[in-house]
Design a protein around this motif. Structure first.
Motif, mmCIF file in Angstrom:
data_model
loop_
_atom_site.group_PDB
_atom_site.id
_atom_site.type_symbol
_atom_site.label_atom_id
_atom_site.label_comp_id
_atom_site.label_asym_id
_atom_site.label_seq_id
_atom_site.Cartn_x
_atom_site.Cartn_y
_atom_site.Cartn_z
ATOM 1 N N ARG A 61 0.847 -1.191 0.000
ATOM 2 C CA ARG A 61 0.000 0.000 0.000
ATOM 3 C C ARG A 61 0.885 1.246 0.000
ATOM 4 O O ARG A 61 1.925 1.286 0.672
ATOM 5 C CB ARG A 61 -0.879 -0.005 1.241
ATOM 6 C CG ARG A 61 -1.999 1.016 1.224
ATOM 7 C CD ARG A 61 -2.915 0.804 2.401
ATOM 8 N NE ARG A 61 -3.973 1.795 2.430
ATOM 9 C CZ ARG A 61 -4.532 2.260 3.537
ATOM 10 N NH1 ARG A 61 -4.132 1.807 4.718
ATOM 11 N NH2 ARG A 61 -5.489 3.151 3.483
ATOM 12 N N ASP A 82 -3.027 4.923 -8.677
ATOM 13 C CA ASP A 82 -3.586 3.613 -8.346
ATOM 14 C C ASP A 82 -3.820 2.776 -9.608
ATOM 15 O O ASP A 82 -3.764 1.547 -9.563
ATOM 16 C CB ASP A 82 -4.895 3.787 -7.572
ATOM 17 C CG ASP A 82 -5.389 2.477 -6.983
ATOM 18 O OD1 ASP A 82 -4.614 1.822 -6.257
ATOM 19 O OD2 ASP A 82 -6.539 2.089 -7.263
ATOM 20 N N ALA A 87 0.830 -1.667 -6.452
ATOM 21 C CA ALA A 87 0.405 -1.408 -5.076
ATOM 22 C C ALA A 87 -0.877 -0.579 -5.069
ATOM 23 O O ALA A 87 -1.153 0.181 -5.999
ATOM 24 C CB ALA A 87 1.495 -0.664 -4.317
ATOM 25 N N ARG A 88 -1.660 -0.745 -4.022
ATOM 26 C CA ARG A 88 -2.837 0.105 -3.815
ATOM 27 C C ARG A 88 -2.374 1.494 -3.385
ATOM 28 O O ARG A 88 -1.493 1.629 -2.537
ATOM 29 C CB ARG A 88 -3.730 -0.513 -2.750
ATOM 30 C CG ARG A 88 -4.872 0.373 -2.288
ATOM 31 C CD ARG A 88 -5.684 -0.326 -1.223
ATOM 32 N NE ARG A 88 -6.516 0.592 -0.473
ATOM 33 C CZ ARG A 88 -7.229 0.263 0.600
ATOM 34 N NH1 ARG A 88 -7.218 -0.993 1.039
ATOM 35 N NH2 ARG A 88 -7.950 1.151 1.248
ATOM 36 N N ASP A 90 -3.630 5.225 -1.918
ATOM 37 C CA ASP A 90 -4.697 5.988 -1.277
ATOM 38 C C ASP A 90 -4.180 7.357 -0.861
ATOM 39 O O ASP A 90 -2.989 7.521 -0.554
ATOM 40 C CB ASP A 90 -5.203 5.274 -0.011
ATOM 41 C CG ASP A 90 -5.887 3.954 -0.305
ATOM 42 O OD1 ASP A 90 -6.867 3.969 -1.067
ATOM 43 O OD2 ASP A 90 -5.432 2.934 0.221
ATOM 44 N N ARG A 109 0.274 -4.973 6.009
ATOM 45 C CA ARG A 109 0.601 -4.741 4.601
ATOM 46 C C ARG A 109 1.847 -3.874 4.491
ATOM 47 O O ARG A 109 1.977 -2.879 5.218
ATOM 48 C CB ARG A 109 -0.562 -4.046 3.878
ATOM 49 C CG ARG A 109 -1.837 -4.848 3.856
ATOM 50 C CD ARG A 109 -2.908 -4.168 3.029
ATOM 51 N NE ARG A 109 -2.600 -4.173 1.608
ATOM 52 C CZ ARG A 109 -3.460 -3.798 0.670
ATOM 53 N NH1 ARG A 109 -4.681 -3.376 0.999
ATOM 54 N NH2 ARG A 109 -3.129 -3.835 -0.608
ATOM 55 N N LEU A 111 4.092 -0.901 3.504
ATOM 56 C CA LEU A 111 3.609 0.466 3.350
ATOM 57 C C LEU A 111 4.732 1.405 2.929
ATOM 58 O O LEU A 111 5.828 1.378 3.500
ATOM 59 C CB LEU A 111 3.012 0.962 4.671
ATOM 60 C CG LEU A 111 2.601 2.445 4.727
ATOM 61 C CD1 LEU A 111 1.473 2.744 3.742
ATOM 62 C CD2 LEU A 111 2.190 2.836 6.151
#
Length: 386
Positions: A61, A82, A87-88, A90, A109, A111
């Motif tokens: 993430r 995204d 990877a996600r 946000d 996760r 990071l």
């Protein structure tokens, strides 16, 4: 000797009215973008080695974080990044991470926390880094800052890389302008790959420069109209930009102008009641053909309603029938939306600057009461509870 001018105003006049820093920092942005690109180009191998292991990991993430204007950098870029990275990605403001850390930070996760800081001294920025260190084993920190003396660039983290941007981007004005545009560009280059921008940086910087030069008279005229409400609308990445535009106007008008932001489609679902006959509506029109139709539908509807004082479309695809109420971005008809972020934000910055002056305020320090500050004050950081 020729007197220097910024945004068409002589330097002595700007200095006397408390507007010099803001005007200079708005106008310097195309040059600062080029310098930021050159800096990131020199660092491309180090950046790839640091962010690549997370960016290429589907289980990982990336959180883009900051407060206020810095938070809106993430809101502009997150949906775009995204789609590009494994990877996600946000956008979570530091103010949310600090107040609700376990809601937004997942210890299980990998990071990469990307922290933005003009000054690098905001208490929430420092606390967010410390919380991520405490909660996520192996967290990495990409620290994007404009102040070489800021605390953010010296945080005690196990794995950290600092992108120290050109010192001129450390805006002296109350409101963030070149710091916003250059931290946003640096982040895009770092995560999407600076080589992907090599062929486009000149066009992006030139488009921003042309907007600053060419749209200035129209925006000054609009500011002199004295609208007491302004709506900014945008789809996709431009919704984050609309939010930044609202903040810029709120800051530089010292709250004298009420603001509202939304997406064009979302605006019909209640927020449209905000519009009065003293309201200016500005729509950041997408370059995507499908999205642009929805944006233009809302523009046409608002004009047909006749309730707003003016409805302005900011676009790289000007329509001849709406020339009077269009601020066109030249030479960008083939641009992706991500490339339009910079010329579009210049429109918002210019309008806020001229609105501030029309109200008799000093853009460099519009809040003479001292209730808000260039670097936030009054924040008490509480320990993480068990």
């Amino acid at each position: 000797m020729t007197t220097a001018e910024y945004l068409g105003v002589p330097e002595p006049e700007l200095a006397a009215s408390g507007a010099l820093h803001t005007a200079r920092e708005i106008e310097q942005q195309p040059r600062m973008l080029a310098q930021t690109h050159a800096l990131l180009s020199q660092l491309r191998e180090r950046i790839e080695a640091f962010v690549g292991p997370v960016a290429r990991d589907p289980a990982a993430r990336i959180i883009l974080t900051g407060a206020g204007t810095s938070a809106y950098i993430g809101q502009c870029l997150a949906p775009l990044l995204d789609r590009q990275l494994a990877a996600r990605v946000d956008a979570v403001p530091t103010t949310d991470i600090v107040s609700c850390p376990r809601l937004y930070v997942d210890p299980d996760r990998p990071l990469l926390l990307v922290s933005f800081g003009r000054s690098g001294n905001s208490p929430e920025s420092l606390a967010a880094v410390e919380l991520a260190e405490a909660l996520v084993p192996g967290v990495r920190h990409l620290l994007v800052t404009c102040n070489p003396d800021g605390a953010l660039g010296r945080v005690a983290a196990r794995q950290a890389m600092t992108l120290q941007l050109p010192e001129e981007t450390h805006d002296a004005s109350f409101a963030m302008t070149s710091s916003f545009s250059c931290m946003m560009y640096a982040t895009l280059a770092a995560l999407a790959g600076v080589e992907a921008l090599d062929a486009r940086i000149a066009a992006v910087a030139d488009a921003m420069a042309r907007v600053i030069a060419d749209a200035r008279p129209a925006l000054q005229e609009l500011a002199l109209r004295g609208f007491d409400r302004v709506v900014y609308l945008g789809s996709g990445p431009f919704q984050g930009l609309a939010r930044e535009a609202c903040l810029k106007l709120g800051e530089l008008s010292n709250g004298a102008v009420a603001t509202c932001f939304d997406s064009p489609l979302g605006f019909r679902h209640g927020p449209k009641t905000f519009v009065t006959d003293r309201t200016l509506v500005v729509v950041f029109v997408s370059g995507d053909a499908t999205t642009r139709r929805y944006d233009q539908d809302l523009v046409d509807e608002l004009r047909q309603d006749g309730c707003a004082a003016r409805v302005i479309e900011v676009t790289a695809h000007p329509r001849p029938q709406a020339a009077r109420d269009t601020l066109a971005v030249p030479g960008m008809a083939a641009a992706r939306d991500v490339e339009l972020l910079w010329p579009y934000v210049a429109v918002a910055q210019l309008y806020a600057f001229f609105a501030s002056r029309a109200l008799g305020l000093s853009p460099d320090n519009p809040n003479v009461q001292g209730t808000v500050n260039r670097v936030v004050q009054g924040v008490r950081i509480h320990p993480l509870a068990d």
